[in-house]
Design a protein around this motif. Sequence first.
Motif, short mmCIF file in Angstrom:
data_model
loop_
_atom_site.label_atom_id
_atom_site.label_comp_id
_atom_site.label_asym_id
_atom_site.label_seq_id
_atom_site.Cartn_x
_atom_site.Cartn_y
_atom_site.Cartn_z
N ASP A 28 -53.97 -3.30 -11.07
CA ASP A 28 -53.76 -3.51 -12.54
C ASP A 28 -53.80 -5.07 -12.92
OD1 ASP A 28 -51.40 -3.94 -11.32
OD2 ASP A 28 -50.06 -2.76 -12.70
N ARG A 29 -54.17 -5.82 -11.88
CA ARG A 29 -54.13 -7.42 -11.98
C ARG A 29 -55.45 -7.66 -12.65
NH1 ARG A 29 -48.85 -9.39 -10.56
NH2 ARG A 29 -47.70 -7.58 -10.26
N ASP A 30 -55.70 -9.07 -13.10
CA ASP A 30 -57.11 -9.60 -13.45
C ASP A 30 -57.93 -9.46 -12.33
OD1 ASP A 30 -57.23 -12.37 -12.29
OD2 ASP A 30 -55.11 -12.35 -13.33
N GLU A 31 -59.30 -9.79 -12.43
CA GLU A 31 -60.37 -9.80 -11.65
C GLU A 31 -60.07 -10.50 -10.67
OE1 GLU A 31 -65.05 -9.58 -11.30
OE2 GLU A 31 -64.10 -9.57 -13.45
N ALA A 32 -59.65 -11.98 -11.17
CA ALA A 32 -59.68 -13.09 -10.08
C ALA A 32 -58.70 -12.79 -9.06
CB ALA A 32 -59.60 -14.40 -10.66
N THR A 33 -57.70 -12.08 -9.52
CA THR A 33 -56.49 -11.74 -8.58
C THR A 33 -56.87 -10.59 -7.62
OG1 THR A 33 -54.82 -12.70 -10.29
CG2 THR A 33 -54.01 -11.26 -8.53
N ARG A 34 -57.60 -9.66 -8.25
CA ARG A 34 -57.98 -8.60 -7.16
C ARG A 34 -59.06 -8.96 -6.21
NH1 ARG A 34 -58.61 -5.84 -12.15
NH2 ARG A 34 -61.08 -5.64 -11.65
N GLU A 35 -59.56 -10.06 -6.66
CA GLU A 35 -60.60 -10.45 -5.41
C GLU A 35 -59.85 -11.48 -4.53
OE1 GLU A 35 -63.92 -9.75 -5.08
OE2 GLU A 35 -63.55 -8.31 -6.40
N ARG A 36 -58.91 -12.10 -4.88
CA ARG A 36 -58.16 -12.77 -3.94
C ARG A 36 -57.47 -11.83 -2.92
NH1 ARG A 36 -58.25 -16.27 -0.05
NH2 ARG A 36 -56.33 -17.30 0.51
N LEU A 37 -56.66 -10.69 -3.46
CA LEU A 37 -56.15 -10.08 -2.82
C LEU A 37 -57.04 -8.91 -1.98
CD1 LEU A 37 -53.85 -8.34 -5.69
CD2 LEU A 37 -52.99 -9.41 -3.41
N ARG A 38 -58.40 -8.93 -2.23
CA ARG A 38 -59.04 -8.11 -1.52
C ARG A 38 -59.55 -8.98 -0.35
NH1 ARG A 38 -62.67 -4.56 -3.58
NH2 ARG A 38 -62.57 -5.70 -5.55
N ALA A 39 -59.81 -10.30 -0.39
CA ALA A 39 -60.10 -11.36 0.56
C ALA A 39 -58.89 -11.44 1.64
CB ALA A 39 -60.22 -12.61 0.11
N LEU A 40 -57.64 -11.58 0.90
CA LEU A 40 -56.58 -11.69 1.99
C LEU A 40 -56.34 -10.38 2.91
CD1 LEU A 40 -53.80 -13.07 -0.78
CD2 LEU A 40 -54.79 -14.31 1.34
N ALA A 41 -56.65 -8.96 2.08
CA ALA A 41 -56.51 -7.80 3.04
C ALA A 41 -57.31 -7.84 4.11
CB ALA A 41 -56.63 -6.53 1.91
N GLU A 42 -58.75 -8.22 3.81
CA GLU A 42 -59.63 -8.30 5.01
C GLU A 42 -59.38 -9.21 5.94
OE1 GLU A 42 -63.53 -8.79 3.24
OE2 GLU A 42 -63.44 -7.00 1.88
N ARG A 43 -58.66 -10.57 5.76
CA ARG A 43 -58.24 -11.57 6.69
C ARG A 43 -57.22 -11.10 7.13
NH1 ARG A 43 -60.58 -14.70 10.11
NH2 ARG A 43 -59.41 -16.43 10.86
N GLU A 44 -56.28 -10.51 6.56
CA GLU A 44 -55.01 -9.87 7.40
C GLU A 44 -55.44 -9.00 8.75
OE1 GLU A 44 -52.27 -8.18 4.72
OE2 GLU A 44 -52.71 -10.10 3.34
N THR A 45 -56.37 -8.14 8.34
CA THR A 45 -56.97 -6.95 9.30
C THR A 45 -57.47 -7.74 10.39
OG1 THR A 45 -57.37 -5.51 7.63
CG2 THR A 45 -58.45 -5.25 9.79
N LEU A 46 -58.35 -8.84 10.32
CA LEU A 46 -58.88 -9.57 11.25
C LEU A 46 -57.96 -10.33 12.13
CD1 LEU A 46 -62.13 -11.16 9.39
CD2 LEU A 46 -62.00 -9.19 11.34
N VAL A 47 -57.06 -10.90 11.43
CA VAL A 47 -55.97 -11.85 12.14
C VAL A 47 -54.87 -10.83 13.34
CG1 VAL A 47 -54.14 -13.50 11.91
CG2 VAL A 47 -56.33 -13.78 10.52
N GLY A 48 -54.57 -9.77 12.37
CA GLY A 48 -53.65 -8.88 13.01
C GLY A 48 -54.35 -8.14 14.44
N GLN A 49 -55.66 -7.96 14.15
CA GLN A 49 -56.36 -7.40 15.32
C GLN A 49 -56.36 -8.62 16.67
OE1 GLN A 49 -60.00 -6.29 13.76
NE2 GLN A 49 -59.61 -4.20 13.81
N GLU A 50 -56.57 -9.85 15.94
CA GLU A 50 -56.65 -10.93 17.14
C GLU A 50 -55.25 -10.97 17.88
OE1 GLU A 50 -57.86 -15.66 17.54
OE2 GLU A 50 -57.97 -14.86 15.46
N LYS A 62 -49.06 -17.81 12.69
CA LYS A 62 -48.84 -18.68 11.54
C LYS A 62 -49.80 -18.18 10.46
CE LYS A 62 -47.02 -22.57 14.04
NZ LYS A 62 -47.39 -24.11 14.66
N GLU A 63 -51.05 -18.17 10.63
CA GLU A 63 -52.05 -17.63 9.60
C GLU A 63 -51.69 -16.23 9.16
OE1 GLU A 63 -56.69 -17.04 8.56
OE2 GLU A 63 -56.23 -17.52 10.66
N LEU A 64 -51.35 -15.34 10.10
CA LEU A 64 -50.90 -14.03 9.63
C LEU A 64 -49.62 -13.89 8.49
CD1 LEU A 64 -51.37 -11.03 9.92
CD2 LEU A 64 -49.69 -10.93 11.83
N LEU A 65 -48.67 -14.80 8.80
CA LEU A 65 -47.67 -14.92 8.15
C LEU A 65 -47.68 -15.47 6.69
CD1 LEU A 65 -44.95 -16.36 10.78
CD2 LEU A 65 -45.16 -13.82 9.90
#
Length: 658
Positions: A151-173, A253-256
Amino acid sequence: MPPSRRRGYRAGVTTSTPLSALPLPPTDEGWEEWLAQRCDGQLEQARTAVEQLKADPGADAVTVLARWNDASIALGNAFAAASLMSQVHPREAVRTRAEAAEQAAHKLSTDLSLDRALFDILAAVDADALDEGGQRVLRLTLRDFRRSGVDRDEATRERLRALAERETLVGQEFSKNIRDDVRRVHLEPEQLAGMPKDWVDAHPVGEDGRVEVTTDYPDVVPFMSFARDHTARAALRTEFLNRAWPANDGVLKELLALRAEHASLLGYDGWPDYDAEIKMIGRGAAIGEFIDEIAALAGESGRRDVAVLLARLQQDRPGDTTVAGSDAAYYAEVIRRENFDVDAQTVRTYFDFAAVRQGLLDVTGRLFGLDYRRVEDAPVWHEDVAVYDVLLDGEAIGRIHLDLHPREGKYKHAAQFDLQPGIAGRQLAEGVLVCNFPRGLMEHSDVVTLFHEFGHLVHHVLAGRHPWARFSGVATEWDFVEAPSQMLEEWAWDATVLRTFARNAAGEPIPAELVARMKAADDFGKGYLARTQMFYAAVSYRLHREQVEDTTAVVRSLQEHYDLFPYTEGTHFQAAFGHLEGYSSAYYTYMWSLVIAKDLFSAFDKDDLFADTTALRYRDRILAAGGSKDAADLVEDFLGRPYSPEAFRRWLEEAPQA
C-alpha cells in the motif's frame, strides 16, 4: 474450480486415492534437470494461478482464496526443493543451480507481495462467505501484504523490491561462506590424550607425523569435551570461532544495513520491531527485556556452577583465575565424572548410531501412533540418506529422509528442511533431517539433538494434512516452533525410553541408575548455559537494532555482559553465527520456546512418558494443528489453561543433586 474443491477446504479433508511420494531423480546425473523442472515448473504454476485469479476478480470468495492457495502451494514447493538442495547436494553445480532457483522463488514471492492489483482483489473478498479456516488464511494474507509495503507509493515499492532481492543474495552468500569454510588444526599424536579410542582410530597420523582435526561437529564436540591438552582445545576453538572470517564481515554488515532500511521504509523503528510484530513476543523492545529477565534469573545458578568449574580447573592449573571457553566443556565433563559419577566415554558406548536411529523411530512411533517403513529403493541425493514412509492408522501421511552424517559442501549444523509441504488430498508431506553425527558411537548430547530435530520433522508430517498451505507443517509463530522439539528432548533423558535402544557392545541396556546420574549431572551448568544463550540472543538482537561498524567489538562487549565465560581473543563468532541469516534478530526464540516446552511437559506423567491419552492429545492439538491457530491458543487447547513460566523457573532455580 471443481465444486468439490470449492466446498471442501476444511482441515482433515482427504481423498480416497493414496497420495504418492515426490518422484526424485533415479540417477546421480539427473539432479540439475530435476531441480530446474521442479522449481521452474512450480513457479510457473504459481504464476498461472495468480493470472487466473486476476482474470476473474469478481469470482466468489471461496474460488478467489482457493486460487491463492494454489499459488501458495506451488510457491512453497519451489522454495522447499531449492532451499534443501542448496544445502545438502554433494555436487557444487547442483547447489549453485538450487541457489538460483531459490533466488527466483524469492523474486516471485516479492513481486506478488507488492502487486497492488492482486492485493485489491483479495482485500475485496467477503470474509463472511468463508469458513473459519478460510477467514484465518485471508486475515493473515492481508496482513502480510501490508507488511510487504503493497500500500506504499510506487517508488517505495520498487525500493522494497530491490532490497528484498538483495537480502536474498547476501543471505545466501553469508550461509555459503559458513558452509564452505571447514578449518583444520594439525596436532601431535600425544595431544589426543583423553580422546575415545574409536575417535582416535578414525583420525590416523598423517605423513607429516601429525593428526588433522577439523571444525566439523563430529570432531569439535568430542574434542572439546575429552581432550586433555588445553592448548590443543584452545587452538581448535579459535579456528571454530573464526569460520567464515573475514569473508563474512562485510557480508554481514550489508545484510544488517539492508534489513534496517527495509524496516525503516515500512515505518518501523528498526528490524527487531518489524520482525517481532508477527511473533508471540509482539515488540522489538520486548526481546531485550526478555533477554535481561532470563539473564537475571540464571545469574545465581550460573555463577555457582562456574565457580565449581574454576575450583576444579585450578587443581590442574593453579595460576588460572578464569574458566576459558575452551575449558568449559572439558571441565564440565570432569565435574560430571568426579562429582556425579558419570563418565561420558562410558555413556557413549551405549549409543551406537544405527541403534539410536532405529530407537528414535520406535519411540516416536509408539508415542504418536505412527509406523515408519523403510523405502530401500528410494532415489536419494547421497548414499547416506535413509528414507521412510510415515503411516498413521495404516495410511501413508508423509515421507521422511534422514541425512545424518557430515560431508564436504553440506550444511554444517542440525536442522529440519522441507522437501514439500503436505496438502490434504493433494500431496504428501515430505521432510528431511539434516545433521552431522558420527557414524559409530554418539555422545548423549548428539542423541538429544537428534530427538530435538526429529521433533520438527514429525511436526512437519503430522501438520501436513491441512487443505490450506498457510497451515501446513511447522507454520506457527517463529518463537514457538522450537517448543515441540525441545519438549521431545525429555524422552532422550528417560531411563525407560533409553533402555529400549541404548545398549553396549555386549547387548546390555543402559543402567537406569546411570541415566539418573546423567540427568542430575545435566542439571549442572544449566545456569551458565542459559547465560551463554542470552549472549547469543543479545548478539542477534543488538546487531539488528544498532548499525555498527565494528561488529566484533559489539560481540565482545555483549559477551562480557551476558556470558559467564570470557571472550576468546582474536575471534569473530558473528561471522559463522548462521542463525543471523535465518532467525535474524530473533535468536531469543530458543529460550522463549523452552519456557513453553517446560510447561507443555508438565502435562505428561513423568513415570510413564508413553501414556497414550496425553501423547495423542498433544499430537492432535499441538502438532497436527500446524498453523491453524495462534500458538498461545494451541497451548491452551492442550493444557486447558494459558501457558505459564513457572515450570521453567522451578527447573532453572533447582540446584543439581550430586
